[in-house]
Design an enzyme around this catalytic site. Structure first.
Site, PDB file in Angstrom:
ATOM      1  N   LYS A   1      -7.399  -0.574  -9.899  1.00 51.16           N
ATOM      2  CA  LYS A   1      -8.159  -1.259  -8.779  1.00 51.16           C
ATOM      3  C   LYS A   1      -9.108  -0.445  -8.424  1.00 51.16           C
ATOM      4  O   LYS A   1      -8.941   0.693  -7.717  1.00 51.16           O
ATOM      5  CB  LYS A   1      -7.076  -1.500  -7.683  1.00 51.16           C
TER       6      LYS A   1
ATOM      7  N   HIS B   1     -13.037  -2.064  -2.336  1.00 48.51           N
ATOM      8  CA  HIS B   1     -12.357  -1.611  -1.189  1.00 48.51           C
ATOM      9  C   HIS B   1     -12.864  -2.261   0.061  1.00 48.51           C
ATOM     10  O   HIS B   1     -12.466  -1.748   1.174  1.00 48.51           O
ATOM     11  CB  HIS B   1     -12.486  -0.080  -1.095  1.00 48.51           C
TER      12      HIS B   1
ATOM     13  N   TYR C   1      -1.915   5.651  -4.751  1.00 48.05           N
ATOM     14  CA  TYR C   1      -2.785   6.852  -4.490  1.00 48.05           C
ATOM     15  C   TYR C   1      -2.175   8.104  -4.825  1.00 48.05           C
ATOM     16  O   TYR C   1      -0.893   8.195  -4.469  1.00 48.05           O
ATOM     17  CB  TYR C   1      -3.218   7.047  -2.736  1.00 48.05           C
TER      18      TYR C   1
ATOM     19  N   SER D   1       0.738  -1.164   0.049  1.00 49.33           N
ATOM     20  CA  SER D   1      -0.037   0.018  -0.070  1.00 49.33           C
ATOM     21  C   SER D   1       0.712   1.407   0.053  1.00 49.33           C
ATOM     22  O   SER D   1       2.089   1.242   0.523  1.00 49.33           O
ATOM     23  CB  SER D   1      -0.901   0.007   1.121  1.00 49.33           C
TER      24      SER D   1
ATOM     25  N   THR E   1      -5.339   2.770  -7.452  1.00 51.03           N
ATOM     26  CA  THR E   1      -6.547   2.595  -6.774  1.00 51.03           C
ATOM     27  C   THR E   1      -7.468   3.785  -7.191  1.00 51.03           C
ATOM     28  O   THR E   1      -7.431   4.987  -6.974  1.00 51.03           O
ATOM     29  CB  THR E   1      -6.436   2.567  -5.124  1.00 51.03           C
TER      30      THR E   1
HETATM   31  C1  LIG Z   1      -7.809  -2.221   6.788  1.00 53.45           C
HETATM   32  C2  LIG Z   1      -7.553  -2.119   5.416  1.00 53.45           C
HETATM   33  C3  LIG Z   1      -7.097  -1.173   4.751  1.00 53.45           C
HETATM   34  C4  LIG Z   1      -6.830  -0.935   3.258  1.00 53.45           C
HETATM   35  N1  LIG Z   1      -5.893  -0.213   2.736  1.00 53.45           N
HETATM   36  C5  LIG Z   1      -6.053   0.031   1.496  1.00 53.45           C
HETATM   37  C6  LIG Z   1      -4.869   0.723   0.899  1.00 53.45           C
HETATM   38  O1  LIG Z   1      -4.251   1.340   1.321  1.00 53.45           O
HETATM   39  N2  LIG Z   1      -4.898   0.973  -0.344  1.00 53.45           N
HETATM   40  C7  LIG Z   1      -5.838  -0.021  -1.318  1.00 53.45           C
HETATM   41  O2  LIG Z   1      -5.937   0.200  -2.597  1.00 53.45           O
HETATM   42  N3  LIG Z   1      -6.931  -0.617  -0.506  1.00 53.45           N
HETATM   43  C8  LIG Z   1      -6.705  -0.768   0.644  1.00 53.45           C
HETATM   44  N4  LIG Z   1      -7.869  -1.517   1.079  1.00 53.45           N
HETATM   45  C9  LIG Z   1      -8.640  -2.415   0.336  1.00 53.45           C
HETATM   46  C10 LIG Z   1      -7.952  -3.846  -0.009  1.00 53.45           C
HETATM   47  O3  LIG Z   1      -6.859  -3.614  -0.863  1.00 53.45           O
HETATM   48  C11 LIG Z   1      -9.048  -4.902  -0.577  1.00 53.45           C
HETATM   49  O4  LIG Z   1      -9.638  -3.989  -1.734  1.00 53.45           O
HETATM   50  C12 LIG Z   1     -10.001  -5.237   0.640  1.00 53.45           C
HETATM   51  O5  LIG Z   1      -9.303  -5.467   1.710  1.00 53.45           O
HETATM   52  C13 LIG Z   1     -10.621  -6.770  -0.126  1.00 53.45           C
HETATM   53  O6  LIG Z   1     -11.640  -7.021   0.698  1.00 53.45           O
HETATM   54  P1  LIG Z   1     -11.460  -8.144   1.895  1.00 53.45           P
HETATM   55  O7  LIG Z   1     -10.828  -7.219   3.056  1.00 53.45           O
HETATM   56  O8  LIG Z   1     -12.588  -8.461   2.293  1.00 53.45           O
HETATM   57  O9  LIG Z   1     -10.432  -9.270   1.427  1.00 53.45           O
HETATM   58  C14 LIG Z   1      -7.801  -1.729   2.589  1.00 53.45           C
HETATM   59  C15 LIG Z   1      -8.462  -2.758   3.208  1.00 53.45           C
HETATM   60  C16 LIG Z   1      -8.494  -2.603   4.486  1.00 53.45           C
HETATM   61  C17 LIG Z   1      -9.731  -3.805   5.030  1.00 53.45           C
END
Ligand SMILES: Cc1cc2nc3c(=O)[nH]c(=O)nc-3n(C[C@H](O)[C@H](O)[C@H](O)COP(=O)(O)O)c2cc1C
Length: 338
Positions: free
Chosen positions: A213, A237, A131, A107, A157
């Protein structure tokens, strides 16, 4: 057996292990969390259609994404602030992903510098999630570090011009603990609200494949193809942005049809079982990404936990493939799910 046997066990243990501040951040979704819950429920609504009396000897879970060979169709989603889950944070995740033979996507809000994460698993393939901040210099500096450190793709993203309203964070008054600093601070830096499809071409100018994404419609999938994306991730997300949108696996086929083989389609959101992975493959995904499934294991056992959860998923995929009548991920087809 009293150790964790599946992702749900890790989820429960992580809730016991994490403090309330960190747990709210990792567990929460936007608004009523209806999309977050539906990501999981939608997988459970889908039914597999196994074929029998197929020779399933010498099966494999191996596949490729963007030309990179991986041990199974599961890669690690970009997840911010991993040192809130475990002191080893992103280093633990990177080592576990490398040992399991798959890709970690780091990330922008990593709590370990991109160069340091690369050094922890120098031979492993890795992607960097972008980002685009209002102050583009911050983004450009991070991309430069990622490129210097051998990251193989940029994952843009696109579902977050603003962070979603996550009420668990508001109730707990979520704070990043002292001593932990995200490389790109998503809580203090504003995002570039003018970001557009043209910026895909700017990003492609760095010479790495660009993965888009966070789209869930045919219209946006076609635009991603037209603007030179190498792959898309069907993602909401993890239900943390716009509450009320479709579960990702319900939106998958629409995107796969629109893309029509022009690029690879990945999916994330709600993947908790090897059979979820098989359902996504049947609907046309090349592979899936896991977010919370990874971070619960990281919280419970650090590197060993992430390694274990990846092994559990691989075992579930291997058994699931055989019981479905398939010898490899490539064998899973539309007829295997309804
Ligand atoms: C705590 C947390 C932090 C996340 N941080 C980012 C991030 O920094 N950048 C991003 O593109 N997606 C982020 N996401 C989304 C994840 O990349 C992903 O799309 C998502 O966790 C998928 O769903 P799942 O948690 O049910 O597997 C985050 C998700 C969570 C739960």
């Amino acid at each position: 057996m009293d150790g964790p046997l599946n992702v749900w066990d890790y989820e429960r243990l992580a809730e016991e292990r994490l403090d309330a501040n960190a747990h709210a951040y990792f567990a929460g979704g936007a608004g009523d969390e209806s999309t977050m819950r539906d990501n999981v429920a939608a997988f459970q609504r889908l039914k597999l259609r196994p074929r029998v009396l197929v020779d399933v000897g010498a099966g494999t879970t191996r596949t490729t994404v963007l030309g990179t060979e991986i041990s199974m169709p599961v890669v690690i989603a970009p997840l911010a602030l991993q040192r809130l889950a475990h002191p080893d944070g992103e280093l633990a995740t990177a080592r576990a992903a490398a040992a399991a033979g798959t890709i970690m996507c780091l990330s922008t809000a990593t709590t370990t510098r991109p160069a340091e994460v690369a050094a922890a698993a120098p031979e492993a393939p890795r992607w960097f999630q972008v980002y685009v901040f209002d102050d583009r210099a911050i983004t450009e500096e991070l991309i430069a570090e990622a490129i210097d450190s051998g990251y193989g793709a940029l994952v843009l993203t696109v579902d977050a011009p603003f962070l979603g309203r996550r009420e668990r964070d508001l109730r707990i008054d979520f704070k990043i603990p002292e001593g932990i600093t995200p490389a790109g601070n998503i809580f203090t830096e504003g995002f570039d609200l003018g970001l557009s499809w043209r910026d895909l071409e700017w990003l492609a100018g760095y010479g790495l494949p660009v993965v888009v994404k966070g789209l869930i419609t045919a219209e946006d999938a076609r635009l991603a193809c037209e603007h030179g994306a190498a792959a898309v991730v069907v993602s909401n997300h993890g239900g943390r942005q716009l509450d009320g949108v479709s579960a990702t696996v319900d939106a998958l086929e629409e995107v796969v049809d629109a893309v029509d083989g022009r690029l690879e389609v990945l999916l994330d959101g709600g993947v908790r079982r090897g059979t979820d992975v098989l359902k996504a493959l049947a609907l046309g995904a090349r592979a899936v990404l896991i977010g919370r499934a990874m971070v619960w294991a990281l919280a419970v056992e650090g590197e060993a936990g992430v390694a274990h959860v990846l092994q559990l998923l691989r075992d579930e995929i291997q058994l699931g493939l055989a019981l479905l009548g398939c010898r490899s991920p490539e064998d899973v087809s539309r007829g295997h799910v309804t």
